[in-house]
Structures are given as C-alpha cells and as structure tokens.
Design a protein around this motif. Structure first.
Motif, short mmCIF file in Angstrom:
data_model
loop_
_atom_site.label_atom_id
_atom_site.label_comp_id
_atom_site.label_asym_id
_atom_site.label_seq_id
_atom_site.Cartn_x
_atom_site.Cartn_y
_atom_site.Cartn_z
N PHE A 153 0.75 -1.40 -0.07
CA PHE A 153 -0.04 0.15 0.21
C PHE A 153 0.55 1.62 0.38
O PHE A 153 2.39 0.68 0.62
CB PHE A 153 -0.84 -0.11 1.30
N SER A 154 0.48 2.38 -0.61
CA SER A 154 1.13 3.01 -0.69
C SER A 154 0.84 5.09 -1.04
O SER A 154 -0.74 5.44 -0.19
CB SER A 154 2.20 3.54 -2.40
N PRO A 198 5.80 5.03 4.51
CA PRO A 198 6.10 6.18 3.36
C PRO A 198 5.78 5.67 2.22
O PRO A 198 5.12 4.73 2.13
CB PRO A 198 7.97 6.27 3.53
N ASP A 199 5.83 7.08 1.50
CA ASP A 199 5.24 7.42 -0.53
C ASP A 199 5.82 6.62 -0.57
O ASP A 199 8.09 6.16 -0.82
CB ASP A 199 5.29 8.67 -0.75
N PRO A 201 8.88 7.24 -3.49
CA PRO A 201 10.52 7.41 -3.51
C PRO A 201 10.75 7.45 -2.24
O PRO A 201 12.03 6.92 -2.35
CB PRO A 201 10.17 8.98 -3.75
N THR A 202 10.64 7.29 -1.02
CA THR A 202 11.42 7.19 0.27
C THR A 202 10.69 6.03 0.23
O THR A 202 12.46 5.61 0.72
CB THR A 202 10.10 7.02 1.09
N LEU A 203 10.23 4.97 -0.19
CA LEU A 203 10.21 3.33 -0.07
C LEU A 203 11.65 3.39 -1.80
O LEU A 203 12.57 1.94 -0.73
CB LEU A 203 9.68 3.07 -0.47
N ALA A 204 11.46 3.54 -2.34
CA ALA A 204 12.47 2.93 -3.37
C ALA A 204 14.19 3.32 -3.21
O ALA A 204 14.69 2.79 -2.74
CB ALA A 204 12.72 4.45 -4.48
N THR A 205 13.94 4.56 -1.97
CA THR A 205 15.65 5.28 -1.21
C THR A 205 16.05 4.25 -0.37
O THR A 205 17.30 3.78 -0.19
CB THR A 205 15.84 6.50 -0.55
#
Length: 240
Positions: A153-154, A198-199, A201-205
């Motif tokens: 979920f995002s 987190p959103d 981009p944050t998870l991608a980071t």
C-alpha cells in the motif's frame, strides 16, 4: 491482545495475524473491492518466475501469492512469522507440489547467502518493525543478478484520490471489516499502518540504500498500491 500497534512488536503482530488467518483472504478481497487478485497478477508478472528458479515469498500469509508464483514451475518458499497463517496456508495449498512453507522472521531469514533467484513480499513490509533490516536480508539471500519485487500500500499522488481513499478508510472500511473479519480490531491497526507508511520515493530510497540497483516503481489503482522493483548487482567477473 487482539491487535498490534505501530511499534510493531513481532510477537504482537504475529499473534494478531494468527487471529485473522482463517478469514484473511476473504477479508482482503472484500476490503480491496475486488482489486486484490489484480494486484497479485501484477506482482506475479513483475517477479516473472520461470521453471527451475527458486523464489522466496516473504510474509506469504496463507500462500495465495506463493501459489500464483508456483504455477510457473518455479520452486517457491512461502515464509511467514505467523504460525496461524502457515497452518492455514499448508492446508489450502496442499495440492501445490513445488511450494513449501517456512516459519521465518523477515529480519532474520533462515536461509544462506545467494539462495534465491527472486525475493518478493506483498503487503507485509510495512508490518515489519525494522523494514530496512528486512530489505538488507532480502539482498543477502538473493543471488547476484537476482530480483526484488515489493507490492505494498502506498500514497496516491492525486489529491482527489487521496481524499477518496481516506474517506474509504475512515467510514467505509470499518463496517466492511465487521462483516467479513474474525478480528475487526486488527484491521484498525492495518489502516493505521497504511497511513504511517512512507511514500513511493522514500521506499525506493530504502531499497537503493539496501544495495539494490535499477530501482523503479509503478502505481497500481492510481497509487493506492505501488509495485517496487530492484536488482541485486551481478557478481564481478573473475580476474584472470
């Protein structure tokens, strides 16, 4: 204790999932308004399992996603830290020969280095008390050049979708949970955990920081769910 809190103590979260295991799949289908099977198809396609590969499905629950992966002919390990979920999964997926269930903590996986061609987790990473540590474990057990797929979920990027999603979570989901779940208090926690997650981009980071490359995501259902992907760097060529 019928529900966990956002401290995500592993014993509390595990006990909470034990309580909801029997009706978990049915409740998910109801609460997702029929989208859960579509998200599972998208995740399976992203993992792209092939015959002869070894796939690890973390937080596999009752093994619905694992069984979808196993249809390819890949050997699938369904790992979950809830004994109740595993018990239900073993019973429901007993007909799937290339699927085994293992009780495991995502932050301390009981597997060796470089064991799996792909690691995937669906709607489970946000329930881990140390998600960054879990991502590091995923990298450790993935073969060089292997892949990671996270379905979670995002946060919908469009304001009107976020507003509708918040309304659904506050006013529509609670009565649906009471009708379909064996433990409606547990779904209060799940709703809270989605809001606190987190959103994209944050998870991608986080995934990049764990050591994965080629990290990308795509939104499903207008960003209610996001599908993140990464690849473990290939082993360096031997020096001659």
């Amino acid at each position: 204790m019928t529900r966990a809190d956002l401290g995500k103590d592993p014993s509390q979260v595990s006990a909470m999932f034990d309580r909801v295991a029997a009706r978990y799949d049915r409740t998910n289908n109801v609460l997702s308004v029929g989208n859960a099977p579509l998200w599972r198809v998208a995740t399976t396609r992203a993992v792209d399992p092939k015959p002869g590969e070894r796939i690890l499905d973390v937080a596999a629950g009752t093994g619905t996603s694992s069984a979808s992966l196993a249809k390819s002919g890949a050997s699938v390990v369904a790992a979950d830290f809830s004994p109740g979920m595993i018990e239900v999964g073993r019973r429901r997926q007993a007909h799937v020969n290339n699927l085994v269930f293992v009780e495991a903590d995502a932050t301390k996986l009981p597997f060796g280095d470089d064991e799996f061609d792909a690691v995937t987790i669906s709607f489970g990473l946000r329930n881990v008390n140390e998600p960054k540590r879990a991502l590091a474990e995923f990298l450790r057990v993935t073969k060089p050049g292997g892949r990671l797929v996270v379905c979670e979920f995002s946060h919908p990027p469009a304001g009107f979708v976020r507003a509708g999603y918040d309304f659904y979570g506050r006013y529509v989901m609670p009565p649906l949970v009471k009708l379909s779940s064996s433990n409606d208090d547990a779904y209060d926690y799940l709703n809270e955990s989605i809001s606190a997650w987190p959103d994209q981009p944050t998870l991608a980071t986080w995934i990049r920081e764990a050591g994965y490359t080629d990290v990308a995501w795509r939104n499903l259902t207008m960003g209610v769910v996001a599908l993140h992907r990464g690849r473990k760097p290939a082993a360096p060529a031997p020096v001659e």
